[in-house]
Design an enzyme around this catalytic site. Sequence first.
Site, PDB file in Angstrom:
ATOM      1  N   ALA A  71       3.715   1.938  -3.047  1.00 43.75           N
ATOM      2  CA  ALA A  71       4.211   3.148  -2.400  1.00 43.75           C
ATOM      3  C   ALA A  71       5.630   2.852  -1.912  1.00 43.75           C
ATOM      4  CB  ALA A  71       3.303   3.518  -1.230  1.00 43.75           C
ATOM      5  N   GLY A 114       0.315   0.142  -3.976  1.00 46.28           N
ATOM      6  CA  GLY A 114       0.034   1.385  -4.692  1.00 46.28           C
ATOM      7  C   GLY A 114       0.162   1.238  -6.207  1.00 46.28           C
ATOM      8  N   GLU A 117      -3.090  -0.084  -7.228  1.00 43.01           N
ATOM      9  CA  GLU A 117      -4.063   0.999  -7.034  1.00 43.01           C
ATOM     10  C   GLU A 117      -3.930   2.055  -8.132  1.00 43.01           C
ATOM     11  OE1 GLU A 117      -2.620   1.441  -2.973  1.00 43.01           O
ATOM     12  OE2 GLU A 117      -4.665   1.174  -2.278  1.00 43.01           O
ATOM     13  N   GLU A 137      -0.075  -4.916   1.333  1.00 40.39           N
ATOM     14  CA  GLU A 137       0.151  -4.032   2.476  1.00 40.39           C
ATOM     15  C   GLU A 137       0.040  -4.773   3.801  1.00 40.39           C
ATOM     16  OE1 GLU A 137      -1.739  -3.345  -0.149  1.00 40.39           O
ATOM     17  OE2 GLU A 137      -1.365  -1.289  -0.838  1.00 40.39           O
TER      18      GLU A 137
HETATM   19  N1  CAA Z   1       9.305   0.682  -1.868  1.00 40.47           N
HETATM   20  C1  CAA Z   1      10.615   0.971  -1.832  1.00 40.47           C
HETATM   21  N2  CAA Z   1      11.549   0.241  -2.448  1.00 40.47           N
HETATM   22  C2  CAA Z   1      11.134  -0.842  -3.127  1.00 40.47           C
HETATM   23  C3  CAA Z   1       9.790  -1.219  -3.194  1.00 40.47           C
HETATM   24  C4  CAA Z   1       8.845  -0.396  -2.539  1.00 40.47           C
HETATM   25  N3  CAA Z   1       7.523  -0.645  -2.585  1.00 40.47           N
HETATM   26  N4  CAA Z   1       9.699  -2.351  -3.924  1.00 40.47           N
HETATM   27  C5  CAA Z   1      10.940  -2.667  -4.287  1.00 40.47           C
HETATM   28  N5  CAA Z   1      11.818  -1.769  -3.815  1.00 40.47           N
HETATM   29  C6  CAA Z   1      13.279  -1.742  -3.970  1.00 40.47           C
HETATM   30  C7  CAA Z   1      13.935  -2.802  -3.100  1.00 40.47           C
HETATM   31  O1  CAA Z   1      14.064  -2.331  -1.785  1.00 40.47           O
HETATM   32  C8  CAA Z   1      15.259  -2.969  -3.801  1.00 40.47           C
HETATM   33  O2  CAA Z   1      16.085  -1.883  -3.477  1.00 40.47           O
HETATM   34  P1  CAA Z   1      17.644  -2.144  -3.037  1.00 40.47           P
HETATM   35  O3  CAA Z   1      18.259  -2.649  -4.307  1.00 40.47           O
HETATM   36  O4  CAA Z   1      18.104  -0.788  -2.642  1.00 40.47           O
HETATM   37  O5  CAA Z   1      17.626  -3.154  -1.970  1.00 40.47           O
HETATM   38  C9  CAA Z   1      14.875  -2.818  -5.284  1.00 40.47           C
HETATM   39  O6  CAA Z   1      13.622  -2.123  -5.294  1.00 40.47           O
HETATM   40  C10 CAA Z   1      14.671  -4.143  -5.986  1.00 40.47           C
HETATM   41  O7  CAA Z   1      13.750  -4.897  -5.223  1.00 40.47           O
HETATM   42  P2  CAA Z   1      14.023  -6.398  -4.730  1.00 40.47           P
HETATM   43  O8  CAA Z   1      15.485  -6.599  -4.508  1.00 40.47           O
HETATM   44  O9  CAA Z   1      13.115  -6.666  -3.576  1.00 40.47           O
HETATM   45  O10 CAA Z   1      13.569  -7.185  -6.041  1.00 40.47           O
HETATM   46  P3  CAA Z   1      12.955  -8.650  -6.135  1.00 40.47           P
HETATM   47  O11 CAA Z   1      12.873  -8.936  -7.594  1.00 40.47           O
HETATM   48  O12 CAA Z   1      13.679  -9.586  -5.225  1.00 40.47           O
HETATM   49  O13 CAA Z   1      11.472  -8.525  -5.519  1.00 40.47           O
HETATM   50  C11 CAA Z   1       9.292  -7.482  -5.278  1.00 40.47           C
HETATM   51  C12 CAA Z   1      10.534  -7.736  -6.164  1.00 40.47           C
HETATM   52  C13 CAA Z   1       8.527  -8.793  -5.041  1.00 40.47           C
HETATM   53  C14 CAA Z   1       8.413  -6.487  -5.998  1.00 40.47           C
HETATM   54  C15 CAA Z   1       9.740  -6.921  -3.903  1.00 40.47           C
HETATM   55  O14 CAA Z   1      10.595  -5.810  -4.138  1.00 40.47           O
HETATM   56  C16 CAA Z   1       8.610  -6.433  -3.035  1.00 40.47           C
HETATM   57  O15 CAA Z   1       7.942  -7.233  -2.414  1.00 40.47           O
HETATM   58  N6  CAA Z   1       8.386  -5.090  -2.962  1.00 40.47           N
HETATM   59  C17 CAA Z   1       7.415  -4.488  -2.095  1.00 40.47           C
HETATM   60  C18 CAA Z   1       5.994  -4.688  -2.588  1.00 40.47           C
HETATM   61  C19 CAA Z   1       5.012  -4.079  -1.616  1.00 40.47           C
HETATM   62  O16 CAA Z   1       4.891  -4.483  -0.483  1.00 40.47           O
HETATM   63  N7  CAA Z   1       4.253  -3.042  -2.070  1.00 40.47           N
HETATM   64  C20 CAA Z   1       3.258  -2.376  -1.286  1.00 40.47           C
HETATM   65  C21 CAA Z   1       3.810  -1.115  -0.727  1.00 40.47           C
HETATM   66  S1  CAA Z   1       2.740  -0.345   0.487  1.00 40.47           S
HETATM   67  C22 CAA Z   1       1.639   0.544  -0.431  1.00 40.47           C
HETATM   68  O17 CAA Z   1       1.659   0.545  -1.644  1.00 40.47           O
HETATM   69  C23 CAA Z   1       0.635   1.365   0.356  1.00 40.47           C
HETATM   70  C24 CAA Z   1      -0.531   1.899  -0.445  1.00 40.47           C
HETATM   71  O18 CAA Z   1      -1.577   1.291  -0.559  1.00 40.47           O
HETATM   72  C25 CAA Z   1      -0.468   3.221  -1.073  1.00 40.47           C
END
Ligand code: CAA
Length: 263
Positions: A71, A114, A117, A137
Amino acid sequence: SKTLEYLILSRTGSTNPRSVALVQLNRPKALNALCDPLMAELNVVLKELDADPDVKAIVLTGSEKAFAAGADIKEMQAFSYDQVINRNFIANWADIAKIRKPVIAAVNGFALGGGCELAMTCDIIYAGENAKFAQPEIKLGTIAGAGGTQRLTRVVGKSKSMEMNLTGDFVGAKEAEQAGLVSKVFPVDKTLDEALKLADKIAQMSLPVIILAKEAVNKAYETTLTTGLDFERRSFHSTFGLADRTEGMTAFVNKRVAKFEDK
Ligand code: CAA
């Protein structure tokens, strides 16, 4: 192919070139983070494909780097409790489970939160060798909200689901396959092709029977064994009302290939 705001759509298929629909998540700058407008667009598109009589199977994919990174955290960051409960935030994700045609997830790279999921809401998951599944999460101070504690537990069992939901650790493609989360693993550049081949193979079957089979398998997650077996047997009986059931068995007896007409 057609490009929407967050999705790229195309069609393929060996017998009917419109029978397999490919839906590609296309928000590369955010690793396909599933913001509200993306999910709204995806729901509209999937509903349209479900209603399109040409379509017999759907493939959902992302990029080679990310199926979906979850998400949208930037969107959620400022939300308050009243905002999420009043609009029942992400309840619309459940609409995808109502799609009656098979949806195959072709997962390369990140399938996190998400994203994991969403893949689990699909019917079959094919993964690339670089696939990484997780429910991270908890590291954001929240919990999974769209099946990460429920579908995952039913699929991989309590211990691995607990481990994933309590640590957020990544599970690689091979481990996901061993756990039953994924049905097959491929080299990254083959994942989508193989998912499309699988969809095309399904598309050779009779559409009403495809729908009955999917519905019956899904019942296994929703009910007791006795009720599920009753449902299955009744659905089996109902296929005897189809011309395609007559064709399938007649073709077998006459040693020829069945030609289904979706009726
Ligand atoms: N939401 C919003 N933006 C996201 C994102 C997310 N889930 N995942 C990545 N991005 C964005 C980053 O913020 C970044 O944007 P900017 O360039 O503007 O800074 C861009 O995508 C590239 O990401 P990274 O620079 O972080 O790339 P990376 O290769 O270093 O890392 C990653 C990749 C490990 C996937 C890391 O981005 C990450 O940990 N993302 C979040 C994963 C996460 O926590 N997901 C769960 C979300 S909560 C949820 O899903 C609730 C539910 O159950 C419905």
